[in-house]
Design an enzyme around this catalytic site. Structure first.
Site, PDB file in Angstrom:
ATOM      1  N   ASN A   9       0.859  -1.184   0.000  1.00 57.58           N
ATOM      2  CA  ASN A   9       0.000   0.000   0.000  1.00 57.58           C
ATOM      3  C   ASN A   9       0.902   1.244   0.000  1.00 57.58           C
ATOM      4  OD1 ASN A   9      -1.387   2.256   1.079  1.00 57.58           O
ATOM      5  ND2 ASN A   9      -3.028   0.920   1.782  1.00 57.58           N
ATOM      6  N   ASP A  11      -0.062   4.443  -0.070  1.00 59.29           N
ATOM      7  CA  ASP A  11      -0.745   5.672   0.378  1.00 59.29           C
ATOM      8  C   ASP A  11       0.205   6.656   1.052  1.00 59.29           C
ATOM      9  OD1 ASP A  11      -3.065   4.430  -0.403  1.00 59.29           O
ATOM     10  OD2 ASP A  11      -3.892   4.198   1.626  1.00 59.29           O
ATOM     11  N   HIS A  12       1.107   6.107   1.885  1.00 60.90           N
ATOM     12  CA  HIS A  12       1.891   7.025   2.722  1.00 60.90           C
ATOM     13  C   HIS A  12       3.046   7.688   1.988  1.00 60.90           C
ATOM     14  CE1 HIS A  12      -0.789   6.457   5.919  1.00 60.90           C
ATOM     15  NE2 HIS A  12      -0.617   5.149   5.902  1.00 60.90           N
ATOM     16  N   HIS A  45      -5.717   3.505  -1.269  1.00 63.58           N
ATOM     17  CA  HIS A  45      -7.029   3.845  -0.727  1.00 63.58           C
ATOM     18  C   HIS A  45      -7.351   5.266  -1.180  1.00 63.58           C
ATOM     19  CE1 HIS A  45      -9.729   4.106   3.148  1.00 63.58           C
ATOM     20  NE2 HIS A  45     -10.377   4.411   2.048  1.00 63.58           N
ATOM     21  N   ARG A  47      -9.443   8.030  -0.581  1.00 61.92           N
ATOM     22  CA  ARG A  47     -10.391   8.460   0.456  1.00 61.92           C
ATOM     23  C   ARG A  47     -11.231   9.618  -0.043  1.00 61.92           C
ATOM     24  NH1 ARG A  47      -8.754   6.272   5.736  1.00 61.92           N
ATOM     25  NH2 ARG A  47     -10.478   7.470   6.562  1.00 61.92           N
ATOM     26  N   ARG A  51      -6.976  12.715   1.277  1.00 60.04           N
ATOM     27  CA  ARG A  51      -5.870  13.173   2.142  1.00 60.04           C
ATOM     28  C   ARG A  51      -4.509  12.680   1.680  1.00 60.04           C
ATOM     29  NH1 ARG A  51      -7.071   9.811   7.651  1.00 60.04           N
ATOM     30  NH2 ARG A  51      -9.100  10.759   7.374  1.00 60.04           N
ATOM     31  N   HIS A  52      -4.482  11.565   0.958  1.00 61.74           N
ATOM     32  CA  HIS A  52      -3.187  11.117   0.423  1.00 61.74           C
ATOM     33  C   HIS A  52      -3.276  10.819  -1.077  1.00 61.74           C
ATOM     34  CE1 HIS A  52      -5.035   7.399   1.764  1.00 61.74           C
ATOM     35  NE2 HIS A  52      -4.638   7.502   3.018  1.00 61.74           N
ATOM     36  N   GLU A  72      -8.786   0.291  -2.557  1.00 66.88           N
ATOM     37  CA  GLU A  72      -9.607   0.297  -1.347  1.00 66.88           C
ATOM     38  C   GLU A  72     -10.521   1.505  -1.437  1.00 66.88           C
ATOM     39  OE1 GLU A  72      -6.919   0.676   1.879  1.00 66.88           O
ATOM     40  OE2 GLU A  72      -6.042  -1.279   1.588  1.00 66.88           O
ATOM     41  N   THR A 103      -8.199   3.479   8.734  1.00 67.35           N
ATOM     42  CA  THR A 103      -9.416   2.668   8.801  1.00 67.35           C
ATOM     43  C   THR A 103      -9.475   1.953  10.152  1.00 67.35           C
ATOM     44  OG1 THR A 103      -9.019   2.290   6.457  1.00 67.35           O
ATOM     45  CG2 THR A 103     -10.801   1.039   7.474  1.00 67.35           C
ATOM     46  N   GLU A 153     -10.805  -9.548   3.291  1.00 68.19           N
ATOM     47  CA  GLU A 153      -9.505  -9.176   3.843  1.00 68.19           C
ATOM     48  C   GLU A 153      -9.720  -9.039   5.346  1.00 68.19           C
ATOM     49  OE1 GLU A 153      -7.202  -5.988   2.047  1.00 68.19           O
ATOM     50  OE2 GLU A 153      -6.282  -5.553   3.995  1.00 68.19           O
ATOM     51  N   HIS A 198      -3.580  -4.615   7.736  1.00 70.07           N
ATOM     52  CA  HIS A 198      -3.705  -3.499   8.674  1.00 70.07           C
ATOM     53  C   HIS A 198      -2.805  -3.688   9.892  1.00 70.07           C
ATOM     54  CE1 HIS A 198      -5.226   0.101  10.444  1.00 70.07           C
ATOM     55  NE2 HIS A 198      -5.868   0.341   9.322  1.00 70.07           N
ATOM     56  N   GLY A 220       1.183  -1.439   4.354  1.00 73.78           N
ATOM     57  CA  GLY A 220       1.539  -0.099   3.917  1.00 73.78           C
ATOM     58  C   GLY A 220       2.496   0.618   4.835  1.00 73.78           C
ATOM     59  N   HIS A 221       1.994   1.064   5.972  1.00 76.31           N
ATOM     60  CA  HIS A 221       2.716   2.026   6.797  1.00 76.31           C
ATOM     61  C   HIS A 221       4.103   1.537   7.201  1.00 76.31           C
ATOM     62  CE1 HIS A 221       3.571   4.529  10.379  1.00 76.31           C
ATOM     63  NE2 HIS A 221       3.044   5.456   9.610  1.00 76.31           N
TER      64      HIS A 221
HETATM   65  N1  PXP Z   1      -5.771  -3.109   4.254  1.00 73.29           N
HETATM   66  C1  PXP Z   1      -6.741  -2.179   4.369  1.00 73.29           C
HETATM   67  C2  PXP Z   1      -8.129  -2.574   4.008  1.00 73.29           C
HETATM   68  C3  PXP Z   1      -6.464  -0.868   4.803  1.00 73.29           C
HETATM   69  O1  PXP Z   1      -7.456   0.020   4.926  1.00 73.29           O
HETATM   70  C4  PXP Z   1      -5.125  -0.528   5.092  1.00 73.29           C
HETATM   71  C5  PXP Z   1      -4.804   0.875   5.493  1.00 73.29           C
HETATM   72  O2  PXP Z   1      -5.032   1.730   4.421  1.00 73.29           O
HETATM   73  C6  PXP Z   1      -4.135  -1.515   4.949  1.00 73.29           C
HETATM   74  C7  PXP Z   1      -4.489  -2.800   4.558  1.00 73.29           C
HETATM   75  C8  PXP Z   1      -2.700  -1.246   5.236  1.00 73.29           C
HETATM   76  O3  PXP Z   1      -2.553  -0.969   6.595  1.00 73.29           O
HETATM   77  P1  PXP Z   1      -1.140  -0.498   7.159  1.00 73.29           P
HETATM   78  O4  PXP Z   1      -0.822   0.804   6.508  1.00 73.29           O
HETATM   79  O5  PXP Z   1      -1.363  -0.395   8.631  1.00 73.29           O
HETATM   80  O6  PXP Z   1      -0.146  -1.562   6.789  1.00 73.29           O
END
Ligand code: PXP
Length: 256
Positions: A9, A11-12, A45, A47, A51-52, A72, A103, A153, A198, A220-221
């Site tokens: 992911n 996003d960040h 994702h 949103r 925001r990202h 997502e 989330t 998921e 997550h 992701g993070h």
């Molecule tokens: N899966 C879903 C459905 C999510 O919403 C997220 C966060 O955007 C992730 C996975 C990834 O989570 P993390 O960034 O904590 O690894």
């Protein structure tokens, strides 16, 4: 041997860019590097508050991602239009609240079954693979099959939080792990593909990857945070190796 796929992911990467409303770092370039490092999928994702990830990112990712693109999104009319336009390989439906940092919980598939069934049918008709992001609850997984999803998921947040902070007693961690295992077994029983994500970190990925029913991890993070220090290719590779190593060990243990 079924090794877990790694969806990264990005996003960040966009979070850092949006902090200055700059043009860099570009999540599209990051996605390409993740794929080079062995990612099986790119997850973003989009949103409601943008925001990202921005619409432009998604459009470019659709053109450039060579593995799979997993979008997502919330189950809203705006997002349905976006999904039809972009045609990601997978849509993962997630709950979305404007004020949340990330989330927070899984979808309440039981409470929204009629609306979700209609929404999923539209995506399926457009030939899009549909996953539902749910808490590791047997009932939510069973209901996910009834509303026509292809996959769930499992939300690993509670388990990961218990692992990371250590504030939960050992039994809580074990209980959260049991819930993930039960939900994963249920998914297979009701013929859903089973993914997880997550809060997964380098320290806890082995516990999740060792659940052999789970075929894909979305992370992701932790990867993007590590990438700032060690580079994105190394960050992705290290995560993928930890996941695969844990799966190999779990499969070997099952055989003996
Ligand atoms: N899966 C879903 C459905 C999510 O919403 C997220 C966060 O955007 C992730 C996975 C990834 O989570 P993390 O960034 O904590 O690894």
């Amino acid at each position: 041997m079924l090794l877990p796929r790694l969806g990264v992911n990005v996003d960040h990467v966009a979070t850092v860019r949006q902090a200055r409303h700059a043009l860099y770092p570009d999540p599209v370039i990051a996605a390409g590097l993740c794929e080079l490092a062995g990612a099986s999928q790119i997850t973003v994702h989009l949103r409601e508050d943008r925001r990202h990830i921005q619409d432009r990112d998604l459009l470019l990712l659709r053109k450039t991602v060579q593995t799979k693109l997993n979008l997502e999104m919330a189950a809203t009319p705006e997002m349905l239009r976006t999904a039809f336009e972009v045609r990601p390989d997978t849509v993962t439906l997630v709950p979305e609240r404007r004020q949340e940092v990330t989330t927070e919980g899984g979808l309440d598939v039981i409470g929204q079954k009629d609306a979700l069934k209609r929404f999923i049918a539209e995506l399926v008709q457009a030939d899009i693979h549909v996953a539902l992001f749910v808490d590791p609850s047997v009932e939510q997984v069973q209901q996910s099959a009834r509303v026509g999803a292809h996959a769930v998921e499992l939300h690993t947040g509670r388990f990961c939080e218990a692992s990371a902070i250590g504030r939960a007693a050992k039994e809580v961690r074990a209980e959260e792990h049991r819930r993930l295992v039960d939900a994963a077994k249920t998914a297979i029983k009701v013929k859903l593909a089973c993914y997880a994500g997550h809060g997964i970190h380098y320290d806890n990925v082995a516990d999740i990857a060792s659940i052999t029913e789970i075929e894909e991890l979305n992370i992701g993070h932790s990867i993007i945070a590590r990438a700032i220090l060690v580079g994105i290719e190394r960050a992705v590779r290290e995560m993928a190796e930890l996941a695969r190593e844990a799966r190999r060990a779990a499969l070997l243990e099952k055989r003996t």
